[in-house]
Design a protein around this motif. Sequence first.
Motif, PDB file in Angstrom:
ATOM      1  N   THR A  21      22.806  51.308  84.012  1.00 43.95           N
ATOM      2  CA  THR A  21      24.260  51.000  83.970  1.00 43.95           C
ATOM      3  C   THR A  21      24.368  50.528  81.792  1.00 43.95           C
ATOM      4  OG1 THR A  21      23.479  48.795  84.362  1.00 43.95           O
ATOM      5  CG2 THR A  21      24.512  50.180  86.145  1.00 43.95           C
ATOM      6  N   ASP A  22      23.753  50.696  81.173  1.00 45.82           N
ATOM      7  CA  ASP A  22      23.776  50.492  79.863  1.00 45.82           C
ATOM      8  C   ASP A  22      24.780  51.761  79.488  1.00 45.82           C
ATOM      9  OD1 ASP A  22      23.368  50.561  77.074  1.00 45.82           O
ATOM     10  OD2 ASP A  22      21.504  49.293  77.696  1.00 45.82           O
ATOM     11  N   PRO A  23      25.486  50.578  78.577  1.00 45.84           N
ATOM     12  CA  PRO A  23      26.907  51.202  78.783  1.00 45.84           C
ATOM     13  C   PRO A  23      26.769  52.318  77.226  1.00 45.84           C
ATOM     14  CG  PRO A  23      27.530  48.970  78.805  1.00 45.84           C
ATOM     15  CD  PRO A  23      26.225  48.714  79.215  1.00 45.84           C
ATOM     16  N   SER A  24      25.883  51.753  76.600  1.00 46.15           N
ATOM     17  CA  SER A  24      24.727  52.647  75.157  1.00 46.15           C
ATOM     18  C   SER A  24      24.380  53.505  75.771  1.00 46.15           C
ATOM     19  CB  SER A  24      24.006  51.444  74.199  1.00 46.15           C
ATOM     20  OG  SER A  24      24.653  50.732  73.731  1.00 46.15           O
ATOM     21  N   VAL A  25      23.871  53.862  76.781  1.00 44.64           N
ATOM     22  CA  VAL A  25      22.865  55.045  77.447  1.00 44.64           C
ATOM     23  C   VAL A  25      24.392  55.789  77.559  1.00 44.64           C
ATOM     24  CG1 VAL A  25      21.209  55.546  78.924  1.00 44.64           C
ATOM     25  CG2 VAL A  25      20.187  53.786  77.721  1.00 44.64           C
ATOM     26  N   LEU A  26      24.415  55.265  78.463  1.00 47.01           N
ATOM     27  CA  LEU A  26      25.173  56.194  79.694  1.00 47.01           C
ATOM     28  C   LEU A  26      26.896  56.836  77.968  1.00 47.01           C
ATOM     29  CD1 LEU A  26      26.972  53.806  82.075  1.00 47.01           C
ATOM     30  CD2 LEU A  26      25.545  55.593  82.256  1.00 47.01           C
ATOM     31  N   LEU A  27      27.292  56.524  76.987  1.00 44.36           N
ATOM     32  CA  LEU A  27      27.496  57.068  76.091  1.00 44.36           C
ATOM     33  C   LEU A  27      26.654  57.449  75.041  1.00 44.36           C
ATOM     34  CD1 LEU A  27      30.109  56.932  74.792  1.00 44.36           C
ATOM     35  CD2 LEU A  27      29.192  55.170  73.089  1.00 44.36           C
ATOM     36  N   LEU A  28      26.143  57.701  75.332  1.00 46.00           N
ATOM     37  CA  LEU A  28      25.075  58.443  74.412  1.00 46.00           C
ATOM     38  C   LEU A  28      24.679  59.729  75.123  1.00 46.00           C
ATOM     39  CD1 LEU A  28      23.210  59.420  72.005  1.00 46.00           C
ATOM     40  CD2 LEU A  28      21.363  58.150  72.303  1.00 46.00           C
ATOM     41  N   LYS A  29      24.402  59.517  76.333  1.00 45.28           N
ATOM     42  CA  LYS A  29      24.219  60.416  77.104  1.00 45.28           C
ATOM     43  C   LYS A  29      25.778  61.736  76.993  1.00 45.28           C
ATOM     44  CE  LYS A  29      22.225  61.927  81.896  1.00 45.28           C
ATOM     45  NZ  LYS A  29      21.693  61.535  83.140  1.00 45.28           N
ATOM     46  N   GLY A  30      26.368  61.079  77.278  1.00 49.22           N
ATOM     47  CA  GLY A  30      27.372  62.243  77.378  1.00 49.22           C
ATOM     48  C   GLY A  30      28.000  62.686  75.914  1.00 49.22           C
ATOM     49  N   HIS A  31      28.109  61.892  74.651  1.00 44.02           N
ATOM     50  CA  HIS A  31      27.485  62.598  73.596  1.00 44.02           C
ATOM     51  C   HIS A  31      26.990  63.828  73.875  1.00 44.02           C
ATOM     52  CE1 HIS A  31      30.649  60.300  72.764  1.00 44.02           C
ATOM     53  NE2 HIS A  31      30.205  59.099  71.956  1.00 44.02           N
ATOM     54  N   ILE A  32      25.575  63.790  74.125  1.00 51.98           N
ATOM     55  CA  ILE A  32      24.754  64.790  74.256  1.00 51.98           C
ATOM     56  C   ILE A  32      24.833  65.919  75.166  1.00 51.98           C
ATOM     57  CG2 ILE A  32      22.093  65.448  74.903  1.00 51.98           C
ATOM     58  CD1 ILE A  32      21.271  62.510  73.801  1.00 51.98           C
ATOM     59  N   TYR A  33      25.070  65.799  76.023  1.00 43.98           N
ATOM     60  CA  TYR A  33      25.659  66.894  77.199  1.00 43.98           C
ATOM     61  C   TYR A  33      27.181  67.059  76.856  1.00 43.98           C
ATOM     62  CZ  TYR A  33      21.033  66.305  80.268  1.00 43.98           C
ATOM     63  OH  TYR A  33      20.715  66.328  81.247  1.00 43.98           O
ATOM     64  N   CYS A  34      27.829  66.614  76.302  1.00 43.71           N
ATOM     65  CA  CYS A  34      29.110  67.029  75.788  1.00 43.71           C
ATOM     66  C   CYS A  34      29.287  67.850  74.216  1.00 43.71           C
ATOM     67  CB  CYS A  34      30.276  66.081  75.451  1.00 43.71           C
ATOM     68  SG  CYS A  34      31.697  66.564  75.152  1.00 43.71           S
ATOM     69  N   ASP A  35      28.427  67.240  73.140  1.00 43.18           N
ATOM     70  CA  ASP A  35      28.627  68.110  72.596  1.00 43.18           C
ATOM     71  C   ASP A  35      27.540  68.571  71.790  1.00 43.18           C
ATOM     72  OD1 ASP A  35      30.871  66.394  71.185  1.00 43.18           O
ATOM     73  OD2 ASP A  35      29.851  64.718  71.278  1.00 43.18           O
ATOM     74  N   GLY A  36      26.056  68.527  72.133  1.00 44.48           N
ATOM     75  CA  GLY A  36      24.769  69.214  72.199  1.00 44.48           C
ATOM     76  C   GLY A  36      24.809  70.418  72.688  1.00 44.48           C
ATOM     77  N   LEU A  37      24.836  70.154  74.000  1.00 48.46           N
ATOM     78  CA  LEU A  37      24.813  71.050  74.852  1.00 48.46           C
ATOM     79  C   LEU A  37      25.657  72.027  76.012  1.00 48.46           C
ATOM     80  CD1 LEU A  37      21.932  69.477  77.003  1.00 48.46           C
ATOM     81  CD2 LEU A  37      21.510  70.817  75.041  1.00 48.46           C
ATOM     82  N   GLN A  38      27.471  71.228  75.952  1.00 42.33           N
ATOM     83  CA  GLN A  38      28.129  72.035  76.282  1.00 42.33           C
ATOM     84  C   GLN A  38      28.556  71.657  78.413  1.00 42.33           C
ATOM     85  OE1 GLN A  38      27.318  73.446  73.704  1.00 42.33           O
ATOM     86  NE2 GLN A  38      28.076  72.579  72.171  1.00 42.33           N
ATOM     87  N   GLN A  39      27.682  70.498  78.399  1.00 37.84           N
ATOM     88  CA  GLN A  39      27.504  70.634  79.966  1.00 37.84           C
ATOM     89  C   GLN A  39      28.210  69.510  79.949  1.00 37.84           C
ATOM     90  OE1 GLN A  39      23.452  70.431  81.584  1.00 37.84           O
ATOM     91  NE2 GLN A  39      23.211  71.777  80.257  1.00 37.84           N
TER      92      GLN A  39
END
Length: 65
Positions: A21-39
Amino acid sequence: MQGSYEAAAQTIDQLADEYPTDPSVLLLKGHIYCDGLQQYEVAQQQYKTLLHLSSDPEFVDYANN
């Protein structure tokens, strides 16, 4: 470069397991999967969870972009 995102995804997945439930972790995970892995489905779920858990403009602005 793709290998770097895959390594980042492994690390952020571990952090997300520890701090789901850590917002920083959720945001970073979203960015990695969106911008980096296109998932995009994985990223979208992270952003939705973030928006559900936090109303902090710092996080909301990034999640909505």
